[in-house]
Each structure stands twice: as structure tokens, then as C-alpha cells.
Design an enzyme around this catalytic site. Structure first.
Site, mmCIF file in Angstrom:
data_model
loop_
_atom_site.group_PDB
_atom_site.id
_atom_site.type_symbol
_atom_site.label_atom_id
_atom_site.label_comp_id
_atom_site.label_asym_id
_atom_site.label_seq_id
_atom_site.Cartn_x
_atom_site.Cartn_y
_atom_site.Cartn_z
ATOM 1 N N ARG A 96 -60.545 44.029 29.003
ATOM 2 C CA ARG A 96 -60.059 42.773 28.409
ATOM 3 C C ARG A 96 -59.869 42.884 26.894
ATOM 4 O O ARG A 96 -58.912 42.351 26.343
ATOM 5 C CB ARG A 96 -61.085 41.662 28.653
ATOM 6 C CG ARG A 96 -61.032 41.113 30.021
ATOM 7 C CD ARG A 96 -62.303 40.330 30.305
ATOM 8 N NE ARG A 96 -62.241 39.808 31.640
ATOM 9 C CZ ARG A 96 -61.774 38.598 31.948
ATOM 10 N NH1 ARG A 96 -61.367 37.787 31.010
ATOM 11 N NH2 ARG A 96 -61.744 38.214 33.189
ATOM 12 N N TYR A 122 -63.762 48.884 39.753
ATOM 13 C CA TYR A 122 -62.538 49.655 39.489
ATOM 14 C C TYR A 122 -62.643 50.304 38.119
ATOM 15 O O TYR A 122 -63.484 49.930 37.298
ATOM 16 C CB TYR A 122 -61.288 48.780 39.596
ATOM 17 C CG TYR A 122 -61.285 47.497 38.789
ATOM 18 C CD1 TYR A 122 -60.996 47.486 37.425
ATOM 19 C CD2 TYR A 122 -61.551 46.270 39.399
ATOM 20 C CE1 TYR A 122 -60.964 46.301 36.700
ATOM 21 C CE2 TYR A 122 -61.524 45.079 38.683
ATOM 22 C CZ TYR A 122 -61.231 45.105 37.333
ATOM 23 O OH TYR A 122 -61.207 43.934 36.611
ATOM 24 N N ASP A 145 -56.585 28.552 31.648
ATOM 25 C CA ASP A 145 -57.791 27.956 32.237
ATOM 26 C C ASP A 145 -57.965 26.494 31.824
ATOM 27 O O ASP A 145 -58.681 25.746 32.484
ATOM 28 C CB ASP A 145 -59.044 28.744 31.806
ATOM 29 C CG ASP A 145 -59.289 29.960 32.697
ATOM 30 O OD1 ASP A 145 -58.367 30.331 33.457
ATOM 31 O OD2 ASP A 145 -60.387 30.536 32.636
HETATM 32 C C1 LIG Z 1 -65.576 37.406 36.899
HETATM 33 C C2 LIG Z 1 -64.151 37.108 36.545
HETATM 34 C C3 LIG Z 1 -63.161 38.049 36.818
HETATM 35 C C4 LIG Z 1 -61.823 37.752 36.557
HETATM 36 N N1 LIG Z 1 -60.872 38.676 36.854
HETATM 37 C C5 LIG Z 1 -59.558 38.384 36.638
HETATM 38 C C6 LIG Z 1 -58.547 39.338 36.979
HETATM 39 O O1 LIG Z 1 -58.837 40.445 37.461
HETATM 40 N N2 LIG Z 1 -57.241 39.005 36.755
HETATM 41 C C7 LIG Z 1 -56.881 37.778 36.217
HETATM 42 O O2 LIG Z 1 -55.680 37.527 36.057
HETATM 43 N N3 LIG Z 1 -57.834 36.873 35.870
HETATM 44 C C8 LIG Z 1 -59.154 37.149 36.068
HETATM 45 N N4 LIG Z 1 -60.103 36.241 35.716
HETATM 46 C C9 LIG Z 1 -59.690 34.974 35.077
HETATM 47 C C10 LIG Z 1 -59.430 35.144 33.581
HETATM 48 O O3 LIG Z 1 -60.527 35.762 32.977
HETATM 49 C C11 LIG Z 1 -59.175 33.797 32.921
HETATM 50 O O4 LIG Z 1 -58.330 33.019 33.726
HETATM 51 C C12 LIG Z 1 -58.516 33.976 31.541
HETATM 52 O O5 LIG Z 1 -59.254 34.841 30.731
HETATM 53 C C13 LIG Z 1 -58.354 32.623 30.858
HETATM 54 O O6 LIG Z 1 -57.647 32.782 29.662
HETATM 55 P P1 LIG Z 1 -57.331 31.536 28.712
HETATM 56 O O7 LIG Z 1 -56.643 32.114 27.524
HETATM 57 O O8 LIG Z 1 -56.674 30.457 29.481
HETATM 58 O O9 LIG Z 1 -58.754 30.957 28.314
HETATM 59 P P2 LIG Z 1 -59.911 31.638 27.461
HETATM 60 O O10 LIG Z 1 -59.933 33.109 27.628
HETATM 61 O O11 LIG Z 1 -61.157 30.892 27.805
HETATM 62 O O12 LIG Z 1 -59.505 31.354 25.953
HETATM 63 C C14 LIG Z 1 -59.642 30.082 25.381
HETATM 64 C C15 LIG Z 1 -59.741 30.247 23.878
HETATM 65 O O13 LIG Z 1 -59.754 28.948 23.288
HETATM 66 C C16 LIG Z 1 -60.739 28.894 22.282
HETATM 67 N N5 LIG Z 1 -61.137 27.502 22.123
HETATM 68 C C17 LIG Z 1 -61.907 26.752 22.960
HETATM 69 N N6 LIG Z 1 -62.040 25.493 22.483
HETATM 70 C C18 LIG Z 1 -61.337 25.440 21.316
HETATM 71 C C19 LIG Z 1 -61.086 24.414 20.372
HETATM 72 N N7 LIG Z 1 -61.604 23.195 20.485
HETATM 73 N N8 LIG Z 1 -60.325 24.707 19.290
HETATM 74 C C20 LIG Z 1 -59.779 25.935 19.114
HETATM 75 N N9 LIG Z 1 -59.998 26.964 19.990
HETATM 76 C C21 LIG Z 1 -60.761 26.717 21.086
HETATM 77 C C22 LIG Z 1 -61.843 29.810 22.804
HETATM 78 O O14 LIG Z 1 -62.690 30.249 21.770
HETATM 79 C C23 LIG Z 1 -61.018 30.933 23.437
HETATM 80 O O15 LIG Z 1 -60.714 31.938 22.504
HETATM 81 C C24 LIG Z 1 -61.455 36.513 35.977
HETATM 82 C C25 LIG Z 1 -62.452 35.592 35.655
HETATM 83 C C26 LIG Z 1 -63.786 35.871 35.936
HETATM 84 C C27 LIG Z 1 -64.833 34.844 35.610
#
Ligand SMILES: Cc1cc2nc3c(=O)[nH]c(=O)nc-3n(C[C@H](O)[C@H](O)[C@H](O)COP(=O)(O)OP(=O)(O)OC[C@H]3O[C@@H](n4cnc5c(N)ncnc54)[C@H](O)[C@@H]3O)c2cc1C
Length: 425
Positions: free
Chosen positions: A129, A235, A313
């Protein structure tokens, strides 16, 4: 907008669109610098929008764990000009190998490798990641990233959105995108507070130097071991230097106070007592393991309101049982960009984005939730029935079963619906 940067930016794909929007005159704030937010920002920037990312943390970082990038997601990253980086940092596994928890018998083996490229045009990768995040950060000009900005609230004035941050910064933008993860503050601001739900699952995760596991002669596959109340995935990542594992098991409740992020190797071994020795050897070889609770949320009825929308997310957190959470976030960014390019007005574009994305993400969310039951069946008649269906080779990660997910081109829009083409910017 400056199209400078590290030489990866593609020419804006505007020519394809019949739109009255002038991207360079549209300012976009992306709240959250995770994989979803950064990839969306890069996509918008390459399309000519004046985009800035606001992240609450002082430093952009990801957890030390692996992530699978299926062809629908690697298509998006290739579209952002990151195909070479992906090929450099990613491992291309030969197959998904679903196995029985105790004796390792094969339940289903679905080809990956070249089959993915032949079927969908893009590879399936497994990456670290942190490497993926660093690649996205490097691709965005520094002046576009604003760390130490915790979003606090917004006011939609109709012709612009006013946003405020905890550090006192206040600014107006044309479009606000909440990519701030499962506990999204933007979502709360738009649709009211709603807590994510504990899924009844927790996960140990770890990265093991591959040389310590050489004697196991692990295949370059994504191995998914399924058994009563748990499953275990491992993996390779980082050019096969590390083996990533995620060991997911069911827990009745999760109280933050009684768990810390760091897990005990002994706890992980106990949770998988009686499982195949290979899994125990992998867990024993790890230097440190982390534990995290898995939360999700039911599909939201809406993602967009006025000039603000959600992505990743923040709007479709899901169990990781289809390995699609980040992939769906990557798709969101590509579709959002295409919708904004193809619209006459911002709210219309955001409604169209929601209409295109919400049903698909919700369906994948539901499938991921179903897999919790399917993957974790105790031995018995239901498990035997599941195994018999898997032996037929058309369920789970079999090509036929995932085709609708992996073949998707998130940047390709269908015809415009009349309701999305309202007038005014
Ligand atoms: C065990 C596990 C395995 C996974 N494996 C996979 C996989 O193999 N393939 C896949 O596609 N997905 C996988 N996922 C899902 C994936 O990890 C998430 O869906 C993805 O990382 C979400 O990304 P995001 O950018 O939406 O949110 P996040 O990564 O949560 O990023 C959100 C960002 O917003 C910031 N933030 C939060 N609140 C505020 C605020 N108020 N103001 C400013 N910034 C803020 C945070 O600090 C963070 O940097 C897995 C998840 C888990 C738990």
C-alpha cells in the site's frame, strides 16, 4: 492549472466530451489523501480541473500491508499514466487459489497472470500500500497537496461551496469531494452523523520477509484459505521480497479499549488453531503483527448533494472479501472526472456520477458481505454444498463470476439522462 509534474500527465481527454464546462475554471477540493482521494485528484488534474487535496494528517502515509489491484482498478491507474510504476512495484500472481482450511485441498483455482490481460486488457497486481500511495503522491504536483488540513464543515451557497478546516483555513470552491474514509466528516456534514457498523470480524495482518519462508516454496498466487469462522489470505508484494498476510476471524464484539493496533503473534496463532501448518509458519515468521477491526456500513441512499459528493470508503466502505474497496474508490475518481467533463453544470454532473456509481458499488458491497458467511462456513452440509459449487469453477473469483467487476471501464460513460443536463455551471 499547471500540467507540470513528473512527466506522467496525459493530455486532457476533453475532446471526447460535448460539454460546456471549462475544467480550468472549475476549482475542486478533495478532502482526504488516501488512495481514493489522491487518484481522483490526479484524474481531475489531468483533465484540466483546478484541484487541491486537503489531508488532516501531517504526512501522507498508508499502513504496512498489501493490496490487490484487480484489472478494473489497474485500468484506472494505467489511464493515469502509472502503468510503468505499477508494473515495477507490483507482483502479478498466477492465480487465485481458494483452499480448505485444514488440509489445504484446492476448492477453486482461478487464473490471473496473462489471462487477466487477455480477458480485460489490464493485469491484476498485488502491491504494498505504501508503494501505491507514494506513486500517487509523486504524480501530483506538491502545491496541490495540503497536509495538516482537517475538514470541519461546509456551506453550499448554490453557486459555490464554502469549506472550513480546523486550522482556521476557509475557502470557496466549485466542487467539494469527500474522500475522507470510513469515518467521513464530509458525509456527516452532508447527510448527518452515522456510525460505521462492526462487522463481527477482526483481522491480523503482517508482512514477512519472503526469504524466511523459502522452505515453504510458496506459489506466486493469492491464496485464500477458508474455514469455520475465519479465513486467511496471503500473497507476495514488493517484487516478492515480502509475503503479506491477512488473517480474518469472527469476534462477537469490539471494544476499542481492550484492543490496541499492535497484535500478538500468539493471538493470531490461537485464532487459527488447528488450521494448516503453512499458515502457522507464516504467522510465526513475522516480526510484528497488527490487528484491526473491520467496520462497514449499509449502502447510502445518496452520495451527492448540490456541489458536494463522496468517494471511496466515505460512501461505500465494504468488507475486504472481494478485494474491491480501493478498486471501487479508483473507479469513482475516473467516473467523477468523466461526468464533470461531460456535464453542463456541477450538480448535474454529481447526480450523474452518483447514478452511475452507487448501484455498482452497492452490489459489490453486498457481495463482499455475503462472502463473510460463505467463506466462514463450519464444516457440514452447507460447506459441502458450497465446495461442490466451487468445484464447478464458476463462483467466487472464477473468471465468469468476476467478469462484470473486472471488465468495467469506469471512465466510459453511457448516454446522458435528461435530468442530469440542467443549465448553469
Ligand atoms: C484487511 C483489508 C484488506 C483490504 N484489501 C483490499 C484489496 O486487496 N483491494 C482493494 O481494492 N481494497 C482492499 N481493501 C479496502 C481498501 O483498503 C480501502 O477501501 C481503501 O484504502 C479506502 O481508501 P480511501 O481513500 O477511500 O479511504 P482512506 O484510505 O481511509 O483515506 C481517507 C483519508 O482521509 C483522511 N481524512 C479523514 N478525515 C479527514 C478530515 N476530516 N479532513 C481531512 N482529511 C481527512 C485520512 O487521514 C485518510 O488519509 C482492504 C481493506 C481491509 C481492511
Amino acid at each position: 492549472m499547471s500540467a507540470s509534474g513528473p512527466g506522467r500527465l496525459l493530455p486532457p481527454p476533453r475532446a471526447r466530451y460535448d460539454s460546456h464546462i471549462e475544467p480550468e475554471r472549475i476549482s475542486v477540493a478533495v478532502i482526504g489523501g488516501g488512495i481514493g482521494g489522491l487518484s481522483a485528484a490526479l484524474s481531475l488534474l489531468q483533465a484540466g480541473f483546478d484541484v487541491h487535496v486537503y489531508e488532516r494528517a501531517a504526512v501522507l502515509s498508508e499502513v504496512g500491508a498489501g493490496i490487490q489491484i484487480s484489472p478494473n482498478a489497474s485500468r484506472v491507474l494505467h489511464g493515469l499514466g502509472l502503468g510503468d510504476e505499477l508494473a515495477r512495484m507490483g507482483v502479478r500472481p498466477l492465480a487465485f487459489h481458494q483452499r480448505r482450511w485444514d488440509d489445504g485441498r484446492t476448492l477453486l483455482r482461478a487464473p490471473l497472470g496473462d489471462t487477466m490481460v487477455e480477458a480485460f486488457g489490464f493485469p491484476h497486481y498485488q502491491t504494498h500500500r505504501a508503494d501505491l500511495l507514494a506513486t500517487l503522491v509523486a504524480a501530483l504536483p506538491r502545491e496541490r497537496l495540503h497536509v495538516g488540513h482537517r475538514f470541519r464543515g461546509l456551506v453550499d451557497h448554490g453557486d459555490r461551496v464554502e469549506m472550513a478546516f480546523e486550522n482556521g483555513t476557509v475557502a470557496d470552491v466549485d466542487v467539494l469531494v469527500g474522500a475522507d474514509g470510513i469515518h467521513s466528516d464530509v458525509r456527516s456534514a452532508l447527510f448527518g452523523p452515522e456510525d460505521p457498523v462492526f462487522t463481527g470480524c477482526a483481522a491480523y495482518r503482517g508482512l514477512v520477509p519472503a526469504e524466511r519462508l523459502r522452505h515453504l516454496e510458496l506459489e506466486v498466487t493469492a491464496q485464500i484459505w477458508m474455514g469455520p469462522g475465519a479465513h486467511f489470505v496471503h500473497y507476495f508484494v514488493q517484487r516478492r521480497r515480502l509475503v503479506n498476510f491477512v488473517a480474518i476471524f469472527e469476534q462477537e464484539s469490539w471494544t476499542r479499549e481492550s484492543w490496541t493496533d499492535r497484535g500478538e503473534v500468539a493471538g493470531a496463532l490461537a485464532a487459527f488453531e488447528g488450521w494448516h501448518p503453512q499458515l502457522h509458519e507464516i504467522v510465526r515468521a513475522v516480526d510484528e503483527t497488527f490487528i484491526w477491526a473491520l467496520f462497514d456500513r449499509p449502502p447510502l441512499p445518496r452520495w451527492s448533494r448540490g456541489r458536494a459528493t463522496l468517494l471511496g470508503d466515505a460512501c461505500h466502505a465494504m468488507l475486504p472479501f472481494m478485494a474491491q474497496g480501493a478498486a471501487q474508490g479508483l473507479e469513482d475518481g475516473a467516473t467523477l472526472t468523466a461526468c464533470l467533463l461531460d456535464a453542463d453544470d456541477v450538480p448535474g454532473a454529481l447526480r450523474r456520477y452518483e447514478a452511475l456509481r452507487l448501484p455498482r458499488a452497492s452490489r459489490i458491497q453486498a457481495l463482499s458481505t455475503e462472502n463473510k458467511t460463505r467463506f466462514h462456513l463450519p464444516d457440514g452440509p452447507e460447506q459441502r454444498e458450497r465446495d461442490a459449487r466451487m468445484a464447478g469453477g464458476s463462483t467466487d473469483f472464477a473468471l465468469k463470476a468476476v467478469e462484470w467487476i473486472y471488465s468495467h471501464d469506469a471512465a466510459a460513460l453511457g448516454p446522458r439522462q435528461p435530468s442530469t443536463a440542467a443549465v448553469g455551471r
